[in-house]
Each structure stands twice: as structure tokens, then as C-alpha cells.
Design a protein around this motif. Sequence first.
Motif, PDB file in Angstrom:
ATOM      1  N   ARG A 118       0.830  -1.209   0.000  1.00 48.13           N
ATOM      2  CA  ARG A 118       0.000   0.000   0.000  1.00 48.13           C
ATOM      3  C   ARG A 118       0.859   1.252   0.000  1.00 48.13           C
ATOM      4  NH1 ARG A 118      -3.135  -1.430   5.347  1.00 48.13           N
ATOM      5  NH2 ARG A 118      -1.183  -2.585   5.603  1.00 48.13           N
TER       6      ARG A 118
ATOM      7  N   ARG B  43      -8.859   5.891  -2.285  1.00 44.23           N
ATOM      8  CA  ARG B  43      -7.978   4.730  -2.327  1.00 44.23           C
ATOM      9  C   ARG B  43      -8.564   3.711  -3.299  1.00 44.23           C
ATOM     10  NH1 ARG B  43      -3.779   2.349   0.168  1.00 44.23           N
ATOM     11  NH2 ARG B  43      -3.627   4.029   1.713  1.00 44.23           N
TER      12      ARG B  43
ATOM     13  N   ASP C 292      -4.358   7.043  -3.371  1.00 37.28           N
ATOM     14  CA  ASP C 292      -3.628   5.998  -2.656  1.00 37.28           C
ATOM     15  C   ASP C 292      -4.002   4.655  -3.259  1.00 37.28           C
ATOM     16  OD1 ASP C 292      -1.745   6.732  -0.623  1.00 37.28           O
ATOM     17  OD2 ASP C 292      -3.401   7.706   0.444  1.00 37.28           O
TER      18      ASP C 292
ATOM     19  N   THR D 126      -3.697   0.278  -3.182  1.00 38.87           N
ATOM     20  CA  THR D 126      -3.460  -0.982  -2.495  1.00 38.87           C
ATOM     21  C   THR D 126      -3.353  -2.070  -3.554  1.00 38.87           C
ATOM     22  OG1 THR D 126      -4.747  -0.292  -0.553  1.00 38.87           O
ATOM     23  CG2 THR D 126      -4.364  -2.645  -0.831  1.00 38.87           C
TER      24      THR D 126
ATOM     25  N   ALA E 284     -11.254   0.511   0.749  1.00 37.41           N
ATOM     26  CA  ALA E 284     -10.987   1.352  -0.425  1.00 37.41           C
ATOM     27  C   ALA E 284     -12.288   1.968  -0.912  1.00 37.41           C
ATOM     28  CB  ALA E 284     -10.342   0.524  -1.533  1.00 37.41           C
TER      29      ALA E 284
END
Length: 358
Positions: free
Chosen positions: A61, A69, A122, A124, A153
Motif C-alpha cells: 500500500r 484509495r 492511494d 493498495t 478502499a
Amino acid sequence: MSDLNPTPLDLTLDGGALTARLVDFPSVSGDEQALADAVEAALRGYPHLTVDRHGNNVVARTNLGRAERVVLAGHLDTVPIADNLPSYVDGDRLYGCGTSDMKSGVAVALRLAASLTEPNRDLTYVFYDCEEVEAHRNGLGHLVKDHPDWLAADFAVLMEPTGAMVEGGCQGTLRAQIRLTGVRAHAARSWLGDNAIHHAAEVLTRLETYEARRVEIDGLEYHEGLNAVRIDGGVAGNVIPDECVITINFRYAPDRSEAEAEKHVREVFDGFELTVTDFAAGALPGLAQPAARTFLEATGGRARAKFGWTDVARFSALGVPAVNYGPGEPDLAHKRDEWCSLSAIAETEERLRGWLAG
């Protein structure tokens, strides 16, 4: 056969070369540890990533405090090898076990993980095991159960093979058995019995005349289906059977809950003994979400409904809208001559990079 012994992964290789390297890491379901070790080691070499591991599932991440995210996820396992290793290139095609399903998608995600140090969202990255086998072994399912916070997310992209076209959500699936009973007797004196197999006629008639629903969700049309997939019955060539079991499969649009799907099937077969044996909920496409809209624009603006079940449903169960998008061709998955287009790998990476770095 060339040397297939594991060596460190170089995430700076181009997408096609990295896919070939991943393919030459044999990782049949249940035997992913060597590849998971290599993926973890490679990702830990990048300081902009936080890397965690649970079993043979690796999660990396960024933590930049972005407003959104996004998850990029792919499974590391393949179906059993069918004399299709090592990989080889013929023109624009990379051949080998797992090229389409789905090491090409994993390669794209790994390259993005290594190179996107300042993404606009962001990110992941999830790499998991045992997708091609029983659901209780599925690594993403283990993460959902044991570390759901790792998967939190606003949007997820499952990099399953879609031919570099967005496939939204997925259908749910329900399997059930209808048990028909009769009275056993000698076939020479059939009037003394009651043939359970003959009672199947009414069930099959209902299936034959069933009108499958079509429904539009987020601009995508899902086409349901209700079908018999197995019939078991009979005792011997001279015996009137006293039992017949019909297995049915209902593929339903993701706007139905599991309870609604079961209710519908029971209504169709009202009057018969029906036992539900298996359920897997569908997943809404979520294309109305802001992240999904920009993703669709960045990937060509075209989408279609996913006919079938995929792990996007696991994200949907967590409240995370998800789509399928990967360079592999779904029609080539699991085939002996499985291949993936090198240009599709490059195109998929370019589009995702433009969306995440723009």
C-alpha cells in the motif's frame, strides 16, 4: 525445457517480459509459496510501499493521504500445467500457462506498484492465492475474513482477463437440487410402481418455458439464466426408479440479494422439494461512483456486464464497488494453448498509468 527455478523478480522489466517471468514461476493452486515469496521480496525493495503478508497473500500500500484509495488485485495461482511451460513468444502472442488468467494482469499491477511513487490516489495492491479452487481456500476470502482493513478502499479493479475491456460487477450464482420421488417396482410390472424419472418432465417443462430476465444496471445489461445442469436417477435396467434428482443453476443479476434469488427459484418450482446447495452473491458494478467514472473514461469509455462470478463480489460484500479489467482474453483461460497479447499488456498498463498518475 528451460530452467524454471525461481530467481528474484525484476519489476523494471517491460510488461511482456515480466509476464513471461511470472509464467515461468510454476504456481498451480496450493503451490504459490515460491512466487508469493518472490513478489513480497520484490515489493519490499520499494520504500514508498508498506508491505504485509498473510499466508501466501501479499498486500502492498501507499499511504499518501489521498482523498481516494483504489485496490488493484490479482491471483497468483493457475490451473494445472498442461505441457505449456516454459513461456514463449510468437509475434504479438506470449504463450504459457497463466498468461491470460491472470499473470499478465499481475505483471501490470506489479509494474505500477514499483513505479507509481506519487499516484493521484492511494493504492493498495493485492496478490493472493488459491482462486482457481474451492472457495474456502481462496486467499482473498481469507483476507476479507482476517484483515478486512487491508482491503478498505473506494474502488477496486480485479485484473481478471477481460480483453482490455471493463466488465462491471458480476452475476450471482445459486445451485439447488430438486428431489422427485416415486415407488420402486419391477419394470415388467411397471403399473405397480411410480416412476420418479417421469416426474422430471414437469420440472424440465418449467425450465424450457422459463423467460430469463434482462436488467440494466449502471448502463450494463445483465442476462439471467436458469438451467438444469445435472440429472441423477435410476436403479437398474429392470427397476422402476423411486428417486430422481435434478440439479439446477441460477445465474442472477447483481441487483438481487441471495434471499431474493432463492425466493425466485422456489417460486418457479413451487410444489417441488427443493434444497439449495451452493450460493455466491453477485456484485454491483458501481460505475456511478466518481472513481469508476474516471476509470471508465481512462480505459476507453466502454464497458459490458460480467457474465459469471469473480472475486469482485468479495469487494462488493465489503462495500467496495469493483470491476474486472485485465489484458488477458477470457476465452483463452485454462486452455492448453493459452496466450496473451503483448500489445494488450502494454495498452492495459498505459491506460491504468494514465488514470493513476494523471
